[in-house]
Design a protein around this motif. Structure first.
Motif, PDB file in Angstrom:
ATOM      1  N   SER A   1      10.477  -2.244  -9.055  1.00  0.00           N
ATOM      2  CA  SER A   1      11.357  -1.384  -9.806  1.00  0.00           C
ATOM      3  C   SER A   1      12.955  -2.160 -10.922  1.00  0.00           C
ATOM      4  O   SER A   1      13.499  -1.602 -12.017  1.00  0.00           O
ATOM      5  CB  SER A   1      12.050  -0.638  -8.915  1.00  0.00           C
ATOM      6  N   LEU A   2      12.912  -3.268  -9.844  1.00  0.00           N
ATOM      7  CA  LEU A   2      14.143  -4.413 -10.941  1.00  0.00           C
ATOM      8  C   LEU A   2      13.669  -4.704 -12.303  1.00  0.00           C
ATOM      9  O   LEU A   2      13.788  -4.609 -12.922  1.00  0.00           O
ATOM     10  CB  LEU A   2      14.345  -5.423 -10.050  1.00  0.00           C
TER      11      LEU A   2
ATOM     12  N   PHE B   1       2.191   3.993  -5.806  1.00  0.00           N
ATOM     13  CA  PHE B   1       3.035   4.636  -5.417  1.00  0.00           C
ATOM     14  C   PHE B   1       3.324   5.764  -5.940  1.00  0.00           C
ATOM     15  O   PHE B   1       3.612   5.757  -6.814  1.00  0.00           O
ATOM     16  CB  PHE B   1       3.451   2.865  -5.567  1.00  0.00           C
ATOM     17  N   GLY B   2       4.504   6.605  -5.286  1.00  0.00           N
ATOM     18  CA  GLY B   2       5.292   7.647  -5.059  1.00  0.00           C
ATOM     19  C   GLY B   2       6.226   7.459  -5.531  1.00  0.00           C
ATOM     20  O   GLY B   2       7.285   6.633  -4.735  1.00  0.00           O
TER      21      GLY B   2
ATOM     22  N   ARG C   1       9.234  -3.613   0.445  1.00  0.00           N
ATOM     23  CA  ARG C   1      10.198  -4.960  -0.006  1.00  0.00           C
ATOM     24  C   ARG C   1       9.091  -4.607  -2.121  1.00  0.00           C
ATOM     25  O   ARG C   1       9.718  -4.977  -2.575  1.00  0.00           O
ATOM     26  CB  ARG C   1       9.825  -5.974  -0.138  1.00  0.00           C
ATOM     27  N   SER C   2       7.892  -4.485  -2.022  1.00  0.00           N
ATOM     28  CA  SER C   2       7.220  -4.454  -3.084  1.00  0.00           C
ATOM     29  C   SER C   2       7.728  -3.873  -3.530  1.00  0.00           C
ATOM     30  O   SER C   2       7.912  -3.873  -5.323  1.00  0.00           O
ATOM     31  CB  SER C   2       5.884  -4.673  -2.632  1.00  0.00           C
TER      32      SER C   2
ATOM     33  N   ARG D   1       1.028  -0.749  -0.019  1.00  0.00           N
ATOM     34  CA  ARG D   1       0.363   0.004   0.047  1.00  0.00           C
ATOM     35  C   ARG D   1       1.184   1.324  -0.125  1.00  0.00           C
ATOM     36  O   ARG D   1       1.950   1.238   0.434  1.00  0.00           O
ATOM     37  CB  ARG D   1      -1.213  -0.442   1.052  1.00  0.00           C
ATOM     38  N   PRO D   2       0.300   2.230  -0.106  1.00  0.00           N
ATOM     39  CA  PRO D   2       1.570   3.753  -0.204  1.00  0.00           C
ATOM     40  C   PRO D   2       1.664   4.454   0.599  1.00  0.00           C
ATOM     41  O   PRO D   2       0.924   3.648   2.261  1.00  0.00           O
ATOM     42  CB  PRO D   2       0.517   3.866  -1.459  1.00  0.00           C
ATOM     43  N   VAL D   3       2.424   4.912   1.186  1.00  0.00           N
ATOM     44  CA  VAL D   3       3.054   5.086   2.363  1.00  0.00           C
ATOM     45  C   VAL D   3       1.549   6.180   3.379  1.00  0.00           C
ATOM     46  O   VAL D   3       1.611   6.111   4.255  1.00  0.00           O
ATOM     47  CB  VAL D   3       4.293   6.027   2.390  1.00  0.00           C
TER      48      VAL D   3
END
Length: 576
Positions: free
Chosen positions: A240-241, A200-201, A234-235, A147-149
């Protein structure tokens, strides 16, 4: 030679070495002064070169002692035998990898884990224990979704957790810029709470990582919110990889935060794998190369867009984590070939003055990397390195533990070489061990679960048993008391195992001492005294202990273990 000709030095600074330029040996050297580069010398490399030069001169002289000649011949023969014997060479490589490992050192002292031929090294006191022990958190983990922060915590909570991070973590791991992070916090919560803003930012991985550390260093028991933050970070990082990062700096910072968090909260294998992935990521991004090095980089890498000091600190932190996780497991570390990154500069203090280099964890990194098992080390080099570490003065408890951990590693290497440490140097080793134990107690009271608060007391205990003199045995009480403090504050399976194992090792050491006393008693009985003053006579009750394991609440079960393992009676404490 004219006055304008450049003066040559026996050793060049790190900048001139990486660029293969002539160095004058000054501080700063003429080349660095001309180009405005940071001039830094690797003092340990200078000492190694001086030692090799001295050894070469000694061999060429006619004053070689017979012992030196015999040692040289024996070393050459051993090298030839190893080259012709693949099994011996494999054993040598394994021994080299385990040379820095505290697990290997404890294995020689710990009968419980001494299985002949077993390649697995069991780590006692790797950290204070799993932050999310199974099966308690198994169901919670399966239900967690990234979830977004901004959906997990509020802005005020984020600022409070960030304050804890910069108060307790940043002084030892200084790789996150406070002003930059606070701007990220303001920017992330500034947008209206719409469906688009809840995605997600680019900064979410860093914000989640910092917030997770805030929970770790303020609560001894994990919460579902902390688990949510960790899983979200982690997600984001793993996804991002699969695509090009929008900001290499934020991606790399998030990975460093994750590896550092894993080192304190999870198993050794998981932390080692993550640290190796971090080093490979740095290489792929070209963050180990100084932009001015004129070395061709991947077109997708943009280290020039990163602040040079931030990039150097991130690279140094990644190296520190990978080096020490690999050392402690007895595994290979990742070495990036062609790295030209300069050492990070010391941060300015709050009063505006620059601190001395000894106040920064990165000052110890060159000595740490010089202990690579693949690099040949002799007793003189290690004693120089040990003296360098002991000469440093730290006042912050977390840095004292880092220094103590490095000192213990060098001492273990010296014991592998069967070196006899001088009395003065040994006293300084014990003194720093005592400072390390006090630092552990202080951090436990502050709820600061650095991994060293579990590792250092256990390794100090092993070292005291290995030294085995009056001064070291007198410190065993403090070592066990400190380990008990950690186990009481963090009541985990890992800490209970570490404490009971340490207790059992001391029991075995006591039994060996008692057997030695019985041997001496037999000698005295066979040779009765002719005339001994009454005041010097020792009664039998004075040499026999009236205590048994039953006298220690909670440890009566150790009696059953000793009965079930009769071979422990003749166990060799040095593993020889």
């Amino acid at each position: 030679m004219t006055e304008q000709s450049r003066k040559r030095s026996r050793i060049a600074c790190t900048s001139c070495q990486s660029r293969k330029r002539k160095c004058s040996g000054d501080q700063p050297c003429t080349t660095c002064a001309q180009f405005g580069a940071d001039c830094h010398y690797d003092l340990l490399a200078r000492k190694k070169k001086d030692i090799r030069h001295f050894q070469t001169q000694s061999v060429s002289s006619s004053l070689l002692s017979p012992t030196t000649v015999q040692n040289d011949i024996a070393a050459k023969r051993q090298q030839q035998d190893q080259q012709s014997n693949p099994a011996a060479l494999a054993g040598l490589l394994l021994k080299a990898l385990e040379a820095n490992s505290g697990a290997a050192f404890a294995r020689r002292l710990n009968p419980k884990n001494d299985v002949a031929g077993a390649p697995k090294l069991h780590l006692f006191g790797w950290n204070v224990g799993a932050r999310y022990p199974t099966p308690k958190w198994a169901q919670a983990l399966s239900s967690v979704k990234p979830r977004p922060v901004v959906e997990i915590i509020s802005q005020d909570e984020m600022r409070s957790l960030a304050s804890i991070f910069f108060e307790r973590v940043d002084p030892c791991y200084p790789f996150v810029d406070r002003d930059t992070l606070l701007r990220q916090v303001s920017r992330r919560w500034l947008l209206p709470m719409t469906s688009e803003s809840l995605g997600f930012g680019p900064d979410d991985a860093v914000l989640c990582g910092v917030a997770a550390f805030g929970y770790l260093f303020s609560r001894r028991q994990a919460t579902s919110t902390e688990l949510q933050l960790v899983e979200s970070a982690r997600s984001i990082l793993e996804q991002s990889l699969q695509s090009e990062p929008l900001s290499p700096v934020e991606k790399l910072t998030g990975w460093v935060l994750r590896v550092a968090y894993l080192r304190m909260t999870t198993t050794a294998h998981a932390a080692w794998m993550a640290s190796c992935s971090l080093m490979h990521l740095i290489e792929a991004m070209g963050m180990h190369i100084e932009p001015s090095s004129n070395i061709a980089l991947d077109r997708t890498s943009t280290p020039e867009s990163c602040n040079p000091e931030t990039r150097r600190r991130l690279f140094a932190m990644a190296r520190h984590l990978n080096v020490w996780i690999s050392f402690e497991l007895g595994r290979s570390r990742v070495v990036l070939q062609g790295a030209t990154s300069l050492p990070p500069s010391p941060r300015p203090t709050t009063n505006g003055f620059s601190p001395t280099p000894t106040t920064d964890i990165f000052n110890l990194l060159p000595i740490s990397e010089s202990l690579d098992p693949n690099e040949a080390q002799d007793v003189s080099n290690l004693e120089f390195a040990l003296t360098d570490v002991l000469d440093i003065t730290y006042f912050q408890p977390h840095l004292i533990l880092v220094q103590c951990n490095l000192m213990l590693c060098i001492y273990r290497r010296l014991r592998v070489l069967n070196s006899i440490t001088s009395g003065d140097l040994l006293d300084r080793v014990l003194a720093l061990s005592g400072r390390g134990l006090k630092a552990v107690s202080e951090l436990v009271s502050l709820s600061s679960p650095w991994h060293q608060i579990a590792n250092v007391p256990f390794q100090v205990m092993c070292t005291l048993l290995a030294i085995d003199n009056r001064a070291s045995l007198a410190m065993l009480r403090d070592a066990m008391r400190t380990l008990h403090e950690v186990a009481s504050a963090y009541d985990t399976e890992v800490m209970r195992e570490a404490y009971t194992t340490a207790y059992l090792m001391i029991v075995m050491h006591q039994r060996r001492k008692e057997e030695d006393m019985r041997t001496l008693k037999d000698v005295l009985q066979f040779n009765p005294a002719i005339s001994i003053p009454a005041e010097t006579q020792i009664t039998e009750s004075a040499v026999q202990s009236d205590h048994t394991l039953m006298d220690y609440p909670g440890f009566s079960w150790l009696s059953d273990i000793l009965v079930d393992i009769p071979s422990l009676r003749n166990f060799d404490m040095e593993g020889q």
